[in-house]
Design a protein around this motif. Structure first.
Motif, PDB file in Angstrom:
ATOM      1  N   ALA A 210      15.875   3.460  -8.889  1.00 53.89           N
ATOM      2  CA  ALA A 210      16.320   3.478  -7.515  1.00 53.89           C
ATOM      3  C   ALA A 210      15.179   3.454  -6.564  1.00 53.89           C
ATOM      4  CB  ALA A 210      17.475   4.230  -7.077  1.00 53.89           C
ATOM      5  N   ILE A 211      14.622   2.668  -5.728  1.00 58.42           N
ATOM      6  CA  ILE A 211      13.619   2.940  -4.798  1.00 58.42           C
ATOM      7  C   ILE A 211      14.320   3.390  -3.648  1.00 58.42           C
ATOM      8  CG2 ILE A 211      11.685   1.953  -3.760  1.00 58.42           C
ATOM      9  CD1 ILE A 211      11.647   1.975  -6.667  1.00 58.42           C
ATOM     10  N   SER A 212      13.917   4.533  -3.213  1.00 57.95           N
ATOM     11  CA  SER A 212      14.353   5.176  -1.907  1.00 57.95           C
ATOM     12  C   SER A 212      13.313   5.675  -1.178  1.00 57.95           C
ATOM     13  CB  SER A 212      15.132   6.578  -2.357  1.00 57.95           C
ATOM     14  OG  SER A 212      14.298   7.508  -2.928  1.00 57.95           O
TER      15      SER A 212
ATOM     16  N   ASN B  68       5.034  -3.827  -2.182  1.00 59.69           N
ATOM     17  CA  ASN B  68       5.137  -3.852  -0.854  1.00 59.69           C
ATOM     18  C   ASN B  68       5.273  -2.396  -0.188  1.00 59.69           C
ATOM     19  OD1 ASN B  68       4.836  -6.779  -0.654  1.00 59.69           O
ATOM     20  ND2 ASN B  68       7.096  -7.046  -0.595  1.00 59.69           N
ATOM     21  N   ILE B  69       6.086  -1.665  -0.733  1.00 57.58           N
ATOM     22  CA  ILE B  69       6.234  -0.365  -0.155  1.00 57.58           C
ATOM     23  C   ILE B  69       5.063   0.519  -0.460  1.00 57.58           C
ATOM     24  CG2 ILE B  69       7.531   1.987  -0.765  1.00 57.58           C
ATOM     25  CD1 ILE B  69      10.069   0.617  -1.286  1.00 57.58           C
TER      26      ILE B  69
ATOM     27  N   ILE C  79       3.493   1.849   3.132  1.00 57.14           N
ATOM     28  CA  ILE C  79       3.856   3.308   3.465  1.00 57.14           C
ATOM     29  C   ILE C  79       2.483   3.911   2.966  1.00 57.14           C
ATOM     30  CG2 ILE C  79       5.224   5.245   3.042  1.00 57.14           C
ATOM     31  CD1 ILE C  79       7.558   3.444   2.591  1.00 57.14           C
ATOM     32  N   LEU C  80       1.735   3.837   1.704  1.00 58.09           N
ATOM     33  CA  LEU C  80       0.899   4.466   1.223  1.00 58.09           C
ATOM     34  C   LEU C  80      -0.637   3.800   1.644  1.00 58.09           C
ATOM     35  CD1 LEU C  80       2.331   5.291  -2.315  1.00 58.09           C
ATOM     36  CD2 LEU C  80       2.518   6.573  -0.010  1.00 58.09           C
ATOM     37  N   GLY C  81      -0.632   2.529   1.971  1.00 62.97           N
ATOM     38  CA  GLY C  81      -1.755   1.830   2.358  1.00 62.97           C
ATOM     39  C   GLY C  81      -2.692   1.535   1.116  1.00 62.97           C
ATOM     40  N   ARG C  82      -2.129   1.437  -0.067  1.00 65.61           N
ATOM     41  CA  ARG C  82      -2.957   1.071  -1.343  1.00 65.61           C
ATOM     42  C   ARG C  82      -1.828   0.649  -2.161  1.00 65.61           C
ATOM     43  NH1 ARG C  82      -2.181   4.516  -5.256  1.00 65.61           N
ATOM     44  NH2 ARG C  82      -0.955   6.505  -4.859  1.00 65.61           N
TER      45      ARG C  82
ATOM     46  N   ALA D 102      13.051  -0.553   5.557  1.00 63.85           N
ATOM     47  CA  ALA D 102      13.673  -1.963   5.551  1.00 63.85           C
ATOM     48  C   ALA D 102      12.950  -3.184   5.537  1.00 63.85           C
ATOM     49  CB  ALA D 102      14.873  -1.946   6.868  1.00 63.85           C
ATOM     50  N   SER D 103      11.676  -2.984   5.963  1.00 64.42           N
ATOM     51  CA  SER D 103      10.937  -4.270   6.258  1.00 64.42           C
ATOM     52  C   SER D 103      10.692  -4.766   4.699  1.00 64.42           C
ATOM     53  CB  SER D 103       9.554  -3.829   6.758  1.00 64.42           C
ATOM     54  OG  SER D 103       8.975  -2.955   6.156  1.00 64.42           O
ATOM     55  N   VAL D 104      10.604  -4.097   3.663  1.00 69.67           N
ATOM     56  CA  VAL D 104      10.467  -4.410   2.254  1.00 69.67           C
ATOM     57  C   VAL D 104      11.429  -5.499   1.803  1.00 69.67           C
ATOM     58  CG1 VAL D 104       9.004  -2.499   1.759  1.00 69.67           C
ATOM     59  CG2 VAL D 104      11.399  -2.667   1.177  1.00 69.67           C
ATOM     60  N   VAL D 105      12.438  -5.930   2.197  1.00 70.01           N
ATOM     61  CA  VAL D 105      13.513  -6.633   1.717  1.00 70.01           C
ATOM     62  C   VAL D 105      13.916  -7.795   2.551  1.00 70.01           C
ATOM     63  CG1 VAL D 105      14.255  -4.857   0.277  1.00 70.01           C
ATOM     64  CG2 VAL D 105      15.402  -5.153   2.692  1.00 70.01           C
ATOM     65  N   ILE D 106      13.458  -7.960   3.948  1.00 67.75           N
ATOM     66  CA  ILE D 106      13.834  -9.092   4.812  1.00 67.75           C
ATOM     67  C   ILE D 106      12.798 -10.109   4.603  1.00 67.75           C
ATOM     68  CG2 ILE D 106      14.980  -7.688   6.249  1.00 67.75           C
ATOM     69  CD1 ILE D 106      12.516  -7.808   8.080  1.00 67.75           C
ATOM     70  N   GLU D 107      13.265 -11.557   4.860  1.00 63.87           N
ATOM     71  CA  GLU D 107      12.287 -12.609   4.496  1.00 63.87           C
ATOM     72  C   GLU D 107      10.920 -12.725   5.198  1.00 63.87           C
ATOM     73  OE1 GLU D 107      12.887 -17.612   5.146  1.00 63.87           O
ATOM     74  OE2 GLU D 107      14.448 -16.026   5.869  1.00 63.87           O
ATOM     75  N   ASP D 108      10.913 -12.319   6.535  1.00 67.13           N
ATOM     76  CA  ASP D 108       9.582 -12.473   7.052  1.00 67.13           C
ATOM     77  C   ASP D 108       8.492 -11.557   6.497  1.00 67.13           C
ATOM     78  OD1 ASP D 108      10.615 -14.727   8.485  1.00 67.13           O
ATOM     79  OD2 ASP D 108      10.978 -13.171  10.247  1.00 67.13           O
ATOM     80  N   ASP D 109       9.007 -10.103   6.278  1.00 58.96           N
ATOM     81  CA  ASP D 109       8.200  -9.110   6.080  1.00 58.96           C
ATOM     82  C   ASP D 109       7.656  -9.545   4.597  1.00 58.96           C
ATOM     83  OD1 ASP D 109       8.029  -7.963   8.385  1.00 58.96           O
ATOM     84  OD2 ASP D 109       9.687  -6.668   7.885  1.00 58.96           O
ATOM     85  N   LEU D 110       8.688 -10.030   3.643  1.00 61.23           N
ATOM     86  CA  LEU D 110       8.506 -10.237   2.064  1.00 61.23           C
ATOM     87  C   LEU D 110       7.025 -11.388   2.219  1.00 61.23           C
ATOM     88  CD1 LEU D 110       9.033  -9.968  -0.787  1.00 61.23           C
ATOM     89  CD2 LEU D 110      10.877 -11.438  -0.409  1.00 61.23           C
ATOM     90  N   LYS D 111       7.496 -12.548   3.121  1.00 62.33           N
ATOM     91  CA  LYS D 111       6.733 -13.568   2.819  1.00 62.33           C
ATOM     92  C   LYS D 111       5.099 -13.119   3.267  1.00 62.33           C
ATOM     93  CE  LYS D 111       5.964 -18.246   4.501  1.00 62.33           C
ATOM     94  NZ  LYS D 111       6.511 -19.357   5.661  1.00 62.33           N
ATOM     95  N   VAL D 112       5.242 -12.568   4.557  1.00 65.26           N
ATOM     96  CA  VAL D 112       4.011 -12.307   4.965  1.00 65.26           C
ATOM     97  C   VAL D 112       3.056 -11.078   4.255  1.00 65.26           C
ATOM     98  CG1 VAL D 112       2.925 -11.190   6.957  1.00 65.26           C
ATOM     99  CG2 VAL D 112       4.560 -12.920   7.475  1.00 65.26           C
TER     100      VAL D 112
END
Length: 891
Positions: free
Chosen positions: A57-59, A142-143, A147-150, A186-196
């Protein structure tokens, strides 16, 4: 296509329930298989390896403005409920490796840089399919980026392949993921953020367009590699030919450019010639300006030097001039209290003048000037004259102050009146000249010996006063203390139990000694402290605030809480103090030896007087001395500590003398020819020990314990010698005296460990003496019975029990004869045994316990005899053990 576990909402809710209370939100959860083995070629787990089903699980967790990401491993309990198993922080994720030996590509490993043991291979995670693997890895990447910048290191998977997969499966992910959760995660699982995010991190837009164009060309007409290569070569040759043709067409233009360059070169040469002419002129002008500046600088420097020289000469002349008022004060002024302010000012000026003419304050160039040499000689004469006059005045002043106090009897103790020494007035008068002494030390060029004569004079004068005060106080203290003298017959054998010696109250003796210390020890510490500060010794603080010499509850001088505070400040607060404290401390202790030497004799006299009255009071005085000694911590009060050490040693010697005399009294007992019953020193030692325990104060426990060890060792050794005078009665003497020792010291042994050790030693000796004496009585009455039993026991080591009745003297007939002679009239024999036990025993209170021991010992021996008879002579009858026990109980 089967539904992915990443889309299982029930699984996500179960994971959220498992970590409830951690304030973390589940971003993704997927089922995996965990293993540590290698993958075989068939794609299945190797032999001996068992997969374990887990959930990854990713939390995320919001903490202020920051968001933290975690990777949790959950396992199924025996009841099928998810529970946390492992917990990792994504900031420590350093490597994502897809295993190449898994043909399906679904197995990967996660490497963390904070694992304690790197020697154990990390766990391998196997997904159900490639899509689940890609969804989990893309979520982690993506996370990590957001979040971590790397990004962690990715091994075994093509990043372009991941990007293309993400682009193709964006719609699927969008339909299966919900964006109901708030926060950055939440941005790691929606369409736009995933694509970009994926495209931005993995492949740029321009690179993707070039690849699409190239792939399109490949699809449009190229079917083989060789043909495609030939086509590219032909296009390259065509391009090169076109470039050569275009270059040949521009020849005329090149000629025009070359002509322009030649004309420009001519202009540049003309300009270079003109610039050379101007540069020569400027160089000559620069040289003229530099020479003018040098002359101006020299003139300015000469003017500045002349100004500085005039200022220095004015300052030097000011230093070399001696004010007339200071000269008169230093050479012939009065040292009365009213003139001390002028004397101190003159001292300060003289010290400053001497310091200004010495290095490093003075310029070394002044040292050889005639005016400076003459003025230094004049100041040295002034200094020597003033020091001589001041030293002579202070020596006479100290002597006059002490002489005045010595001639006035009201300062000392008189008959019927104890006088506490009071030096408040003396110190007040001395403080008037404290600053003068500091200046005397300073103007003597920091010579530590310049005050030597003054210090000796002060020590000599005050020593006379202190010794006189101590002598008068000690004499009156002894005269006013009424105490009856106790004779030293504590353990004397001739002293009867009816004598009432050593019962007088002698507490006033130790009180008198304590009063002597209470009055004079703080006084001596204060005098040491005052002397060190007054006579300008560079030592640390002598008595800390609130120390034993300040504010003593029993009273001390009432001239202020800090009597060594002279109310003055350092003369030169800008200069650091010299680091010669150790040398000054040695000199101070030598001076204190002169100041206080001889006063110890009066303390010794009080100790001797107290010892003659009651030697046991040495215990109390020893404890009092130790308390005072533990309070003396200051280095400057070294003589006071030496005095207390000497007093402690003298008290210990006196007490050891008393112990030796008492031990000698104990040893006299062995000279008596015939002694029965309890020796006299046994009960008297209990009285002595009780009295000694009453006198213990402070830390005197060791002194008393050593005395106990010496006393008891001598007592036991003497008792053994006395018992051997008549071996027939040795055990009776021992058991009676050891019993008396235990009875008399029972209470003290419970509270005094040293006496408890000797109590147990006496108890063991008592039991041994009882056993020997009882066995002697039993064998005297039943000798044949137990000798018969001993013969049987000795033969049983060499022959069988069946052969013993056929041995000489051990037949059945011999047994019957022995039983008839030994057990006929056994009640009379037991009564005779009781009378023999009672015959020589002087302590009647011991008889019941000894008789009980005797009956028990006889019964044990008889029981052993009965067992031997039953074994060797089974058909013979003897009185049973029960009958013998009843007979003994009735006696």
């Amino acid at each position: 296509m089967a539904k992915s576990s990443a889309d299982d909402e029930e699984l996500k809710r179960a994971c959220a329930a498992a970590i409830e209370g951690t304030k973390q939100k589940i971003v993704m959860s997927v089922r995996v298989a965990k293993s540590r083995g290698i993958w075989a070629k068939s794609g299945r787990l190797g032999r001996g390896q068992i997969a374990k089903f887990r959930v990854i699980a990713i939390s995320t967790k919001q903490k202020g403005q920051r968001t933290k990401a975690f990777l949790r491993v959950l396992k199924y309990s025996s009841g099928g409920v998810l529970e946390p198993a492992k917990f990792y922080k994504l900031k420590h994720l350093s490597k994502v490796e897809v295993l190449s030996n898994d043909p399906s590509g679904c197995t990967f490993m996660l490497g963390f840089d904070n694992l304690r043991s790197q020697s154990v291979a990390p766990a391998q995670w196997t997904m159900r399919n490639i899509d689940d693997r890609n969804r989990l890895l893309i979520c982690i990447l993506n996370i990590s980026k957001e979040i971590l910048g790397r990004l962690p290191k990715v091994v075994g998977i093509d990043i372009v392949e991941m990007a293309l997969w993400a682009k193709e499966n964006t719609a699927t992910v969008t339909t299966t993921q919900t964006a109901t959760q708030d926060g950055p995660a939440a941005s790691v699982v929606i369409e736009d953020d995933l694509k970009v995010t994926v495209e931005k991190d993995l492949v740029s837009q321009a690179e993707e367009e070039d690849m699409e164009a190239l792939l399109g060309t490949y699809v449009m007409g190229v079917t083989e590699v060789e043909a495609f290569s030939e086509r590219l070569k032909r296009e390259l040759l065509a391009l090169e030919a076109a470039n050569v043709h275009s270059i040949l067409e521009t020849e005329s233009l090149i000629d025009e450019v070359m002509q322009g360059l030649e004309s420009a070169t001519v202009c540049v040469d003309d300009m270079d010639e003109w610039l050379g002419i101007f540069n020569a002129k400027l160089r000559h002008m620069r040289e003229d300006i530099e020479s003018i500046e040098i002359r101006n600088n020299k003139l300015e420097m000469q003017s500045l030097n002349n100004k500085t020289l005039v200022e220095e000469l004015d300052k030097l002349l000011k230093q070399l001039s001696v004010p007339s008022e200071y000269t008169a004060c230093l050479t012939g002024g009065s040292f009365e209290e009213a003139n001390m302010l002028q004397n101190v000012e003159a001292c300060e000026w003289l010290a400053s003048a001497l310091r200004s003419l010495q290095a490093p304050t003075s310029d070394p160039a002044y040292a050889n000037m005639r005016a400076v040499k003459e003025k230094r000689g004049e100041l040295e004469i002034l200094k020597a004259t003033f020091v001589r006059r001041a030293s002579e005045f202070l020596r006479n002043y100290f002597a006059s102050l002490v002489d005045f106090m010595i001639t006035d009897k009201s300062y000392f103790s008189q008959r019927g009146q104890l006088k506490r020494p009071d030096h408040a007035d003396l110190r007040y008068k001395c403080r008037t000249y404290a600053r003068l002494l500091q200046h005397l030390k300073l103007i003597q060029n920091l010579d530590k010996n310049c005050l030597g004569q003054l210090r000796k004079a002060y020590c000599h004068s005050l020593n006379l006063l202190l010794r006189r005060e101590a002598r008068e106080f000690a004499n009156e203290l002894r005269a006013s203390t009424k105490a009856s003298r106790n004779p030293q017959v504590w353990l004397e054998a001739s002293a009867t139990s009816n004598q009432t010696v050593n019962n007088a109250d002698t507490s006033m003796v130790s009180d008198a000694y304590a009063k002597m210390l209470t009055i004079f020890i703080p006084l001596l510490v204060d005098e040491s402290s005052f002397f060190a500060h007054f006579m300008c010794f560079d030592v640390p603080a002598l008595v800390p605030p609130g120390g034993p010499s300040n504010g003593n509850k029993n009273g001390s001088n009432d001239d202020g809480a800090n009597e060594d505070d002279l109310g003055i400040m350092d003369i030169d607060e800008n200069e650091s103090k010299t680091s010669n404290e150790s040398a000054d401390l040695v000199a101070l202790n030598e001076a204190l030896q002169d100041l206080l030497n001889g006063i110890q004799e009066d303390f010794y006299a009080v100790v001797d007087w107290a010892y003659k009255i009651d030697p046991l009071r040495c215990i109390s005085m020893h404890g009092i001395t130790e308390r005072y000694l533990s309070g003396q911590k200051a280095d400057a009060a070294g003589f006071v500590r030496l005095l207390l050490d000497d007093l402690e040693s003298k008290i210990s010697v006196q007490f050891n003398r008393f112990v030796d005399e008492a031990c000698h009294q104990i040893e006299r007992n062995e000279r008596n020819v015939r002694q029965m019953g309890v020796l006299p020193y046994i009960p008297r030692f209990a009285t002595l020990a009780t009295r000694m325990e009453q006198y213990i104060q402070g830390q005197s426990r060791e002194l008393v314990d050593q005395a106990y060890m010496k006393f008891v060792s001598i007592m036991f050794a003497t008792l053994e010698k006395i018992s051997q005078a008549e071996p027939k009665y040795a055990d009776i003497v021992l058991l009676e005296n050891y019993a008396a020792f235990q009875n008399s010291l029972y209470d003290l042994a419970n509270v005094v460990p040293t006496l408890a050790k000797f109590y147990h030693q006496a108890s063991e000796a008592y039991e041994q003496a009882c056993t020997r004496h009882i066995n002697m009585i039993i064998y005297y009455q039943f000798e044949r019975l137990f000798q018969f039993a001993r013969k049987i026991e000795d033969l049983m080591y060499t022959i069988t029990p069946e052969e013993i009745p056929f041995q000489l003297g051990l037949s059945k007939m011999d047994l019957r004869k022995m039983l008839k002679s030994s057990l006929s009239g056994v009640d009379k024999s037991i009564s005779a045994m009781y009378r023999r036990l009672q015959k020589n025993l002087t302590s009647e209170e011991l008889l019941p316990s000894l008789w009980d021991k005797c009956k028990k010992e006889f019964l044990d021996k008889y029981e052993s005899f009965a067992q031997l008879v039953a074994k060797i002579y089974p058909n013979e009858t003897i009185p049973s053990v029960a009958e013998m026990r009843d007979l003994l109980a009735s006696m």
